[in-house]
Structures are given as structure tokens and as C-alpha cells.
Design an enzyme around this catalytic site. Structure first.
Site, PDB file in Angstrom:
ATOM      1  N   CYS A 106      -3.735  -6.228 -11.890  1.00  0.00           N
ATOM      2  CA  CYS A 106      -3.994  -5.463 -10.673  1.00  0.00           C
ATOM      3  C   CYS A 106      -4.488  -4.103 -11.141  1.00  0.00           C
ATOM      4  CB  CYS A 106      -2.737  -5.313  -9.815  1.00  0.00           C
ATOM      5  SG  CYS A 106      -3.028  -4.284  -8.362  1.00  0.00           S
ATOM      6  N   CYS A 109      -3.310  -1.045  -8.901  1.00  0.00           N
ATOM      7  CA  CYS A 109      -1.924  -0.752  -8.544  1.00  0.00           C
ATOM      8  C   CYS A 109      -1.004  -1.627  -9.384  1.00  0.00           C
ATOM      9  CB  CYS A 109      -1.774  -1.000  -7.047  1.00  0.00           C
ATOM     10  SG  CYS A 109      -0.146  -0.646  -6.413  1.00  0.00           S
ATOM     11  N   SER A 110      -0.284  -2.505  -8.746  1.00  0.00           N
ATOM     12  CA  SER A 110       0.714  -3.290  -9.455  1.00  0.00           C
ATOM     13  C   SER A 110       0.996  -4.573  -8.681  1.00  0.00           C
ATOM     14  CB  SER A 110       1.998  -2.481  -9.569  1.00  0.00           C
ATOM     15  OG  SER A 110       2.375  -2.044  -8.276  1.00  0.00           O
ATOM     16  N   CYS A 111       0.007  -5.038  -7.911  1.00  0.00           N
ATOM     17  CA  CYS A 111       0.219  -6.218  -7.068  1.00  0.00           C
ATOM     18  C   CYS A 111       0.576  -7.416  -7.931  1.00  0.00           C
ATOM     19  CB  CYS A 111      -1.024  -6.500  -6.241  1.00  0.00           C
ATOM     20  SG  CYS A 111      -1.385  -5.125  -5.136  1.00  0.00           S
TER      21      CYS A 111
END
Lengths: 204, 104
Positions: A106, A109-111
Site C-alpha cells: 500500500c 498508507c497501510s491498507c
């Protein structure tokens, strides 16, 4: 621990204080319930994790009809196990083959698919992984100890706030007689992100 | 928005350095930050896109110099203040009170 400083430096006292201040204010105003906070922490620290995803992968390895459902509608097929909800509302499963290796990042972000993998590790959320997965996937894989043949095509999937990916790693050789439960033990978290391979029996 | 969070392809950030057998949380404040962020989300005042946007508005130097849950904390405070749930002043005052408690 000292080598792993890039995403969890000792926080400034300010950070710790600020968290405490927000929690105490929100609690005082009746906006959050301290007991509910403990449940949330316990859920993601001890109950939801990559063992969920491993069960899905092992089922797909032994049950062709399940695998077909999983590749066609991952969200529904994963929900057959009761794994669903938060950060996994729209799942897509990517099948690794002898010719194609999938890996997930991701960049923004950090999905990450919480319902099947739990919360993401620090490296997944770190700047170096997010930056390099898309321009140097082979180099990144080598850093994780994975050396693929030159001919294998690497496909990198950039997660979004909506779509979350789970890699279906290749079933290791020499596992023909193994049952689903034993197979699940061979499925590592990293193999379901695509930065690892499923372990071989006796050699995890 | 092409802020510091838009990291795909950026050079010079170094090795990935995965931690073996990593715990889910490294510090107690990370646990609390995670939980209050989720719980505050249940208030229904914002959605996931607003949460992300609140984190992405961090100053690039701050974004790159802080950890993941510090991004969450920044985003949470931004949303709480913007939605009128808390004020900057009461947060600062509470932090000061807590400092006093720690000193005693």
C-alpha cells in the site's frame, strides 16, 4: 530491537501524553468506553491474525471448488469461514503460479486485509517498503530471502482504501498426503503478502 | 494529494529491515492509540477517506520522521478538533495535568 528503529522510535513523551489526554477526555465525555477499548486491543492482538488467512489458503489447496469460489468472489468465499468486516470488505485473491508471482503493497498508507492477516507488521507500513515494492520488487523479494527465476513475472498490487488483496501462495511440493490443518501450518503471513513462499514440510 | 505519504517509487529510503517475530504492538501507547482511533471512528463523524486525509495533511518532514501510530494520533486529533468534539486548548490542558500527575 536496536536495528529496528525506523518505524517505532521511542516516542517523545509528548506522544505518550497526548494519547493519554485524548483517551481520558473521550472517556470522560462518555464518547468511548474503556472496556470496549480493551476488547478492541485483545481482538487484534490475540484473536485476529494470519492464522485466519492460512486456513483460507489451505482450503483452496485441497478443495478445487472452494478455490474457484475464492478466485471469483474472495469476499464471499472468505466469509464462509466467518472472516469478514473491518478493513476486509472487498477482498481480491491473487493466485501465484509457476509463471506469476504476486506481491502486495500500500504505497499511500497501510491498507491491509485485517480480517485474514490481522494488523500489518511495521515493515509493511514503513517508508522503504512502500517506496521500493513498486520500483524494485525483485530486490525487495531478495531482501526477504526470496529468489525467483528470471522468467517468473512479478505483479505488484497497490492496495486501496476499498480493495484488499490476499496472495494465494503455491502449494509446496511434497505435501500431497497432508490434510488441511497440517497444510495451514505451512502458510506464513509473508507468503500471503507475497514477500515469502509457503514453507515446505519439516522445513518451516 | 501528492504529499509525503505518496511514497511509491521514492528513492533513498534504505533497507526494509523486517523484524523477526514482531509483536502486534511495540508500546503500550500504540495499543491505546489504536483502540481510541477505532472507537472514535464508531462515533460516525468521519469515514476512512477523511481519516486518511487527516494523516496525509501532516507536514512532510513530520510525516517521514514519525512512526505509523504517531500518524494515527495526529490524524485522530485533527479529526476530533475539526469535528468540534475536542478543542486544542482542552487537549493541551489535559496534557499539562497529566504531566503534573507524573511528577508527583
Amino acid at each position: 530491537m536496536s536495528d529496528h528503529h525506523h518505524d517505532h522510535d521511542a516516542p517523545l513523551p509528548d506522544t505518550v501524553l497526548r494519547v493519554k489526554a485524548l483517551e481520558s477526555l473521550l472517556t470522560e465525555k462518555g464518547l468511548v468506553d474503556p472496556a470496549a477499548l480493551d476488547v478492541l486491543i485483545d481482538t487484534y492482538e490475540t484473536r485476529v491474525g494470519p492464522r485466519n488467512g492460512a486456513k483460507v489458503v489451505a482450503r483452496a489447496w485441497v478443495d478445487d471448488a472452494y478455490k474457484k469460489r475464492l478466485l471469483e468472489d474472495a469476499t464471499a468465499a472468505i466469509a464462509e469461514f466467518g472472516f469478514q468486516g473491518r478493513q476486509s470488505e472487498h477482498m481480491v485473491v491473487l493466485e501465484n503460479t509457476a509463471k506469476v508471482h504476486n506481491m502486495v503493497v500500500c504505497t499511500l498508507c497501510s491498507c491491509y486485509p485485517w480480517a485474514v492477516l490481522g494488523l500489518p507488521p511495521v515493515w509493511y507500513k514503513s517508508s522503504p517498503y512502500r517506496a521500493r515494492a513498486v520500483i524494485d520488487p525483485r530486490g525487495v523479494l531478495e531482501e526477504f530471502g526470496v529468489a525467483l527465476d528470471e522468467e517468473v513475472e512479478i505483479r505488484v498490487w497497490d492496495s486501496t482504501a476499498e480493495i484488499r488483496y490476499l496472495v494465494l501462495p503455491q502449494r509446496p511440493g511434497g505435501t500431497e498426503g497432508m490434510d488441511e490443518e497440517a497444510l495451514a501450518d505451512l502458510v506464513t503471513r509473508d507468503s500471503m503478502i507475497g514477500v515469502g513462499l509457503a514453507g515446505s514440510p519439516g522445513g518451516v | 494529494m501528492n504529499g509525503a505519504h505518496d511514497l511509491g517509487g521514492m528513492h533513498g529510503l534504505g533497507a526494509i529491515d523486517p523484524e523477526f517475530d514482531e509483536p502486534v504492538f511495540h508500546e503500550e501507547w500504540e495499543r491505546r492509540c489504536f483502540a481510541i482511533t477505532l472507537a472514535a471512528g464508531f462515533l460516525g463523524k468521519w469515514n476512512i477517506d477523511m481519516s486518511r486525509y487527516a494523516r496525509e495533511r501532516m507536514h512532510p518532514a513530520d510525516y517521514l520522521g514519525t512512526s505509523y501510530y504517531e500518524h494515527w494520533l495526529h490524524g485522530l486529533q485533527t479529526l476530533l478538533v475539526e469535528q468540534g468534539i475536542l478543542t486544542e486548548e482542552e487537549i493541551a490542558a489535559r496534557m499539562l495535568e497529566l504531566t503534573g500527575e507524573q511528577d508527583t
